[in-house]
Design an enzyme around this catalytic site. Structure first.
Site, PDB file in Angstrom:
ATOM      1  N   GLU A 181       0.544  -9.727  -5.176  1.00  0.00           N
ATOM      2  CA  GLU A 181       1.184  -9.058  -6.304  1.00  0.00           C
ATOM      3  C   GLU A 181       2.205  -9.972  -6.985  1.00  0.00           C
ATOM      4  OE1 GLU A 181       2.721  -5.214  -5.412  1.00  0.00           O
ATOM      5  OE2 GLU A 181       0.737  -4.297  -5.565  1.00  0.00           O
ATOM      6  N   LYS A 249       1.689   6.270 -10.919  1.00  0.00           N
ATOM      7  CA  LYS A 249       0.545   5.373 -11.081  1.00  0.00           C
ATOM      8  C   LYS A 249      -0.550   6.161 -11.789  1.00  0.00           C
ATOM      9  CE  LYS A 249       1.291   2.523  -6.930  1.00  0.00           C
ATOM     10  NZ  LYS A 249       0.671   2.012  -5.683  1.00  0.00           N
TER      11      LYS A 249
END
Length: 335
Positions: A181, A249
């Site tokens: 990430e 999300k």
């Protein structure tokens, strides 16, 4: 006509092409690495001979044979059908209205102003996103003291590079590998017996489902696996006061409409998150501005440079009307 682009993790994902009378709209769907049992399920192929089971041919077929005909015949509530379609429809609606996408989203949220978020830079990775066993999965920084988004972004980028240089100088080049990430993958053994790094916590993300924290602490406790962007779980967690911020999300709830419902239901802060399997689609940047949320959890540098750049464009387009969340990042306008 859905296609199959690749995410930043090189895995296939779904891209939807929506054609109106004279315009083509395209939206790509991101995919997460660590998923919760209560979030919307991804429709994968599970064919181990193709992309190690991560193919999306079945999802593409479902869109072409089920969702597309239903959309054309107006027999389907598209907003809650599949994420790629809802994103493309949202883009089409903005063009039909003749406004930028972030302003259309602001209208949906009944927001009269656009507020640029504080980006939470992922500077150190561990566990499922890296090769080390540090206690915390992610170490993030929030440059809240910038006078605008552009300056805050510069602060975050410079700090990221300087932190990497400090770690490299003290522990060697091997300690500065990059996690999936974008954060530095620091080996846990590099820290043991060689001093400690000091962090001031203003925000803590709940690390495990069913684990409870007191949300009355002096920091913001973000509900991730406790909520997985699930409206029913949100109501339960709010009653228990297990956290005081929800991690949103869009791929977990698979709808722009339901994402807005999450923001409206939240009686505390909202933090929008990217997915580790992101695409070049910049919808998350438009959503952040339109929903007027305080902060966003974005990966560092290259993986989401398109979204950072789009937020910069939005700020530039707004000119003197642009506002930056800054120190008020804990609060969102959407609720």
């Amino acid at each position: 006509m859905p296609e199959r682009p690749h995410s930043v993790e090189a895995d296939p994902t779904v891209e939807v092409d929506l054609c109106t009378s004279n315009v083509l709209f395209r939206a790509a769907v991101s995919s997460g690495t660590s998923t919760g049992v209560c979030e919307a399920l991804e429709f994968g192929d599970n064919d181990k001979t193709c992309y190690m089971g991560k193919g999306v041919s079945r999802a593409v077929e479902h869109i072409n044979k089920t969702i597309a005909p239903a959309l054309i015949s107006k027999k389907l509530s598209v907003a809650n059908a599949i994420l790629g379609v809802t994103l493309a429809v949202c883009k089409a609606a903005a063009v039909e209205k003749g406004v930028p996408l972030y302003l259309h989203i602001a209208d949906l949220a009944d927001n009269s102003e656009v507020i640029l978020p504080v980006a939470a830079f992922n500077v150190i990775n561990s566990n499922s996103h890296a090769g080390n066993t540090l206690a915390m999965q992610k170490f993030m920084i929030l440059p809240v003291h910038g006078k605008n988004f552009r300056e805050a972004l510069s602060i975050g980028v410079e700090l990221y590079h300087n932190l990497k240089n400090v770690i490299k100088k003290k522990y060697g080049k091997d300690a500065t590998n990059v996690g999936d990430e974008g954060g530095v993958d620091v080996a846990a053994s590099e820290f043991s017996g060689q001093g400690n790094m000091t962090w001031t916590s203003s925000c803590l993300m709940t690390p495990a489902a069913r684990q409870r924290f007191t949300a009355s602490a002096g920091i913001q406790v973000v509900g991730n696996d406790l909520i997985v962007t699930n409206l029913k779980l949100m109501s339960k967690v709010m009653g228990e006061k297990s956290c005081n911020c929800v991690l949103l999300k869009v791929n977990q709830i698979s709808s722009v409409t339901k994402s807005l419902q999450v923001c409206k239901l939240a009686q505390w802060g909202v933090m929008v998150s990217h997915c580790s399997g992101e695409t070049e689609d910049t919808f998350i940047a438009e959503l952040l501005g339109g929903f007027a949320l305080g902060k966003t959890r974005l990966v560092s540098l290259a993986d989401l440079s398109a979204s950072y750049n789009q937020l910069l464009r939005i700020e530039e387009e707004l000119g003197s009307k642009a506002k930056f969340a800054g120190r008020n990042f804990r609060h969102s306008v959407a609720n």
